[in-house]
Design a protein around this motif. Sequence first.
Motif, PDB file in Angstrom:
ATOM      1  N   TRP A 199      55.883  27.353  51.035  1.00 36.27           N
ATOM      2  CA  TRP A 199      57.148  27.737  50.422  1.00 36.27           C
ATOM      3  C   TRP A 199      57.403  29.236  50.407  1.00 36.27           C
ATOM      4  N   GLY A 200      56.767  29.999  51.283  1.00 38.59           N
ATOM      5  CA  GLY A 200      57.060  31.413  51.369  1.00 38.59           C
ATOM      6  C   GLY A 200      56.157  32.289  50.523  1.00 38.59           C
ATOM      7  N   ASP A 201      56.307  33.596  50.697  1.00 40.76           N
ATOM      8  CA  ASP A 201      55.424  34.572  50.061  1.00 40.76           C
ATOM      9  C   ASP A 201      55.512  34.537  48.539  1.00 40.76           C
ATOM     10  N   GLU A 202      56.720  34.444  48.010  1.00 40.55           N
ATOM     11  CA  GLU A 202      56.849  34.485  46.548  1.00 40.55           C
ATOM     12  C   GLU A 202      56.280  33.232  45.909  1.00 40.55           C
ATOM     13  N   ARG A 203      56.487  32.091  46.536  1.00 41.16           N
ATOM     14  CA  ARG A 203      55.932  30.853  45.988  1.00 41.16           C
ATOM     15  C   ARG A 203      54.402  30.910  45.961  1.00 41.16           C
ATOM     16  N   LEU A 204      53.803  31.490  46.984  1.00 40.51           N
ATOM     17  CA  LEU A 204      52.352  31.628  46.994  1.00 40.51           C
ATOM     18  C   LEU A 204      51.895  32.531  45.856  1.00 40.51           C
ATOM     19  N   ALA A 205      52.625  33.616  45.632  1.00 36.91           N
ATOM     20  CA  ALA A 205      52.279  34.506  44.516  1.00 36.91           C
ATOM     21  C   ALA A 205      52.360  33.766  43.187  1.00 36.91           C
ATOM     22  N   THR A 206      53.412  32.963  43.006  1.00 36.19           N
ATOM     23  CA  THR A 206      53.561  32.253  41.737  1.00 36.19           C
ATOM     24  C   THR A 206      52.438  31.243  41.525  1.00 36.19           C
ATOM     25  N   LEU A 207      52.003  30.594  42.608  1.00 30.67           N
ATOM     26  CA  LEU A 207      50.892  29.654  42.492  1.00 30.67           C
ATOM     27  C   LEU A 207      49.609  30.374  42.077  1.00 30.67           C
ATOM     28  N   ILE A 208      49.386  31.533  42.655  1.00 34.59           N
ATOM     29  CA  ILE A 208      48.202  32.315  42.287  1.00 34.59           C
ATOM     30  C   ILE A 208      48.258  32.700  40.810  1.00 34.59           C
ATOM     31  N   PHE A 209      49.408  33.163  40.340  1.00 36.89           N
ATOM     32  CA  PHE A 209      49.551  33.515  38.923  1.00 36.89           C
ATOM     33  C   PHE A 209      49.268  32.293  38.043  1.00 36.89           C
ATOM     34  N   HIS A 210      49.840  31.141  38.424  1.00 33.54           N
ATOM     35  CA  HIS A 210      49.700  29.923  37.628  1.00 33.54           C
ATOM     36  C   HIS A 210      48.235  29.500  37.534  1.00 33.54           C
ATOM     37  N   GLU A 211      47.558  29.455  38.676  1.00 32.60           N
ATOM     38  CA  GLU A 211      46.189  28.949  38.672  1.00 32.60           C
ATOM     39  C   GLU A 211      45.228  29.929  38.008  1.00 32.60           C
ATOM     40  N   LEU A 212      45.458  31.230  38.167  1.00 32.19           N
ATOM     41  CA  LEU A 212      44.618  32.205  37.469  1.00 32.19           C
ATOM     42  C   LEU A 212      44.837  32.143  35.960  1.00 32.19           C
ATOM     43  N   ALA A 213      46.041  31.770  35.540  1.00 36.39           N
ATOM     44  CA  ALA A 213      46.293  31.613  34.104  1.00 36.39           C
ATOM     45  C   ALA A 213      45.401  30.526  33.519  1.00 36.39           C
ATOM     46  N   HIS A 214      45.164  29.459  34.279  1.00 39.63           N
ATOM     47  CA  HIS A 214      44.247  28.417  33.803  1.00 39.63           C
ATOM     48  C   HIS A 214      42.834  28.970  33.640  1.00 39.63           C
ATOM     49  N   GLN A 215      42.447  29.893  34.526  1.00 34.72           N
ATOM     50  CA  GLN A 215      41.139  30.523  34.368  1.00 34.72           C
ATOM     51  C   GLN A 215      41.120  31.435  33.138  1.00 34.72           C
ATOM     52  N   ARG A 216      42.243  32.072  32.863  1.00 34.36           N
ATOM     53  CA  ARG A 216      42.306  33.008  31.727  1.00 34.36           C
ATOM     54  C   ARG A 216      42.186  32.283  30.394  1.00 34.36           C
ATOM     55  N   PHE A 217      42.838  31.124  30.279  1.00 38.35           N
ATOM     56  CA  PHE A 217      42.723  30.348  29.042  1.00 38.35           C
ATOM     57  C   PHE A 217      42.997  28.881  29.338  1.00 38.35           C
ATOM     58  N   TYR A 218      42.123  28.035  28.860  1.00 38.13           N
ATOM     59  CA  TYR A 218      42.277  26.591  29.037  1.00 38.13           C
ATOM     60  C   TYR A 218      41.824  25.906  27.760  1.00 38.13           C
ATOM     61  N   LEU A 219      42.670  25.021  27.254  1.00 38.66           N
ATOM     62  CA  LEU A 219      42.398  24.337  25.992  1.00 38.66           C
ATOM     63  C   LEU A 219      42.105  22.872  26.266  1.00 38.66           C
ATOM     64  N   LYS A 220      40.939  22.457  25.929  1.00 38.95           N
ATOM     65  CA  LYS A 220      40.528  21.079  26.165  1.00 38.95           C
ATOM     66  C   LYS A 220      41.443  20.099  25.430  1.00 38.95           C
ATOM     67  N   ASP A 221      41.833  19.026  26.131  1.00 36.42           N
ATOM     68  CA  ASP A 221      42.578  17.894  25.551  1.00 36.42           C
ATOM     69  C   ASP A 221      44.036  18.209  25.211  1.00 36.42           C
ATOM     70  N   ASN A 246      38.241  38.269  40.038  1.00 34.25           N
ATOM     71  CA  ASN A 246      37.081  37.660  40.680  1.00 34.25           C
ATOM     72  C   ASN A 246      37.435  37.352  42.134  1.00 34.25           C
ATOM     73  N   GLN A 247      36.671  36.525  42.787  1.00 33.51           N
ATOM     74  CA  GLN A 247      36.919  36.214  44.198  1.00 33.51           C
ATOM     75  C   GLN A 247      37.923  35.078  44.390  1.00 33.51           C
ATOM     76  N   SER A 248      38.388  34.483  43.328  1.00 38.77           N
ATOM     77  CA  SER A 248      39.386  33.421  43.472  1.00 38.77           C
ATOM     78  C   SER A 248      40.628  33.972  44.152  1.00 38.77           C
ATOM     79  N   TYR A 249      41.112  33.218  45.151  1.00 37.69           N
ATOM     80  CA  TYR A 249      42.312  33.543  45.933  1.00 37.69           C
ATOM     81  C   TYR A 249      42.142  34.803  46.775  1.00 37.69           C
ATOM     82  N   ARG A 250      40.880  35.182  46.975  1.00 41.08           N
ATOM     83  CA  ARG A 250      40.533  36.172  47.987  1.00 41.08           C
ATOM     84  C   ARG A 250      39.754  35.498  49.120  1.00 41.08           C
TER      85      ARG A 250
END
Length: 349
Positions: free
Chosen positions: A168-190, A79-83
């Motif tokens: 924190w550099g290019d790789e840290r930014l990539a890891t943050l994107i992976f982490h936050e998109l994972a929350h979009q992929r699956f999120y379990l309430k509570d 999607n457009q997230s992180y674009r």
Amino acid sequence: MTPLTRCLFALVLLPLLNGCSSAAYYSQLADGQWQILKARKPVATVIADPQQPPALREHLAKAQAARTFASQHLHLPDNQSYRLYVDLKRPYVVWNVFATAEFSLNPVTHCFPIAGCVAYRGYYAQGAARGAAALQRQQGMDVLVSGVEAYSTLGWFDDPILNSMLNWGDERLATLIFHELAHQRFYLKDDTEFNESFASFVEQQGTRQWRTYQGLPPSGSAGLEQRDQFMGLVLDTRKRLQQLYAQPLPAAEMRQRKAAEFERLRREYRQLRDHQWAGNNRYDLWINSPMNNAKLLPFGLYDQWVPAFAALFKHSGGDWQVFYAEVEKLGKLPLLQRRAALQQWTTRA
């Protein structure tokens, strides 16, 4: 959609939200999210603008390569997230306030119908977070104020890359994107531990594959080993404190023994640093700052089930689609069964 409607949607959907009835608290959440939404610019526009700093343009270009990799190879949402990009003019997007009782490691939780119960409250202004923390300290609580570089709106909005993510550099930014998109992929309430451990695993495994894709060698093991050893010290301290707090002791004695456990943590850390790490002081600032229960909370929240997800990924043959399907099956289990299953996967790991 009108600005007011957008604000109300932000108010309802942000995972930062909780059951607080304070109009001021809800107002700052709505305003903070709306300020981010209206400041978004396409990353491609920023990259193409010669008036932007060259380092920023290069950083964002590399981030877009990681963003494409995330969808094509990790099967994370396309999607457009992180674009999109936003310069917040501050080092963090929000400040989270964690709190526990004086003799407890259970976080004070705040619940919301969409995001469920979370172990913190989020504030877009550092001063507001510190004010809320001060009020809780007056009530005898242990409190931590922690700056946050990024968060996910779980796909309800197109989340931008923030300047707070660039430190924190290019790789840290990539890891943050992976982490936050994972929350979009699956999120379990509570279930904060489940959500954050899942996203942390996707971040870590995704980073390994991203390095391979770029033809880079695996990350050095020394830093990872030191991180794991440090986390082991902290988690051992948590276990000892939990055992301590379960005892029927007078408050004065409990307080004294609690302080002794924190001093033991500092002592064991310094021994590890001086004798095994050749004096590497990467955690000195954390270990030497004031200690309390709330300061230990993020360790259990973000890493507890990472080994379980690693074992599940291996069991899935390294196939992300199969892995996500297995994660969704776990998410459908009742809480106690889900934790028992995660413990079994941890044992396998």
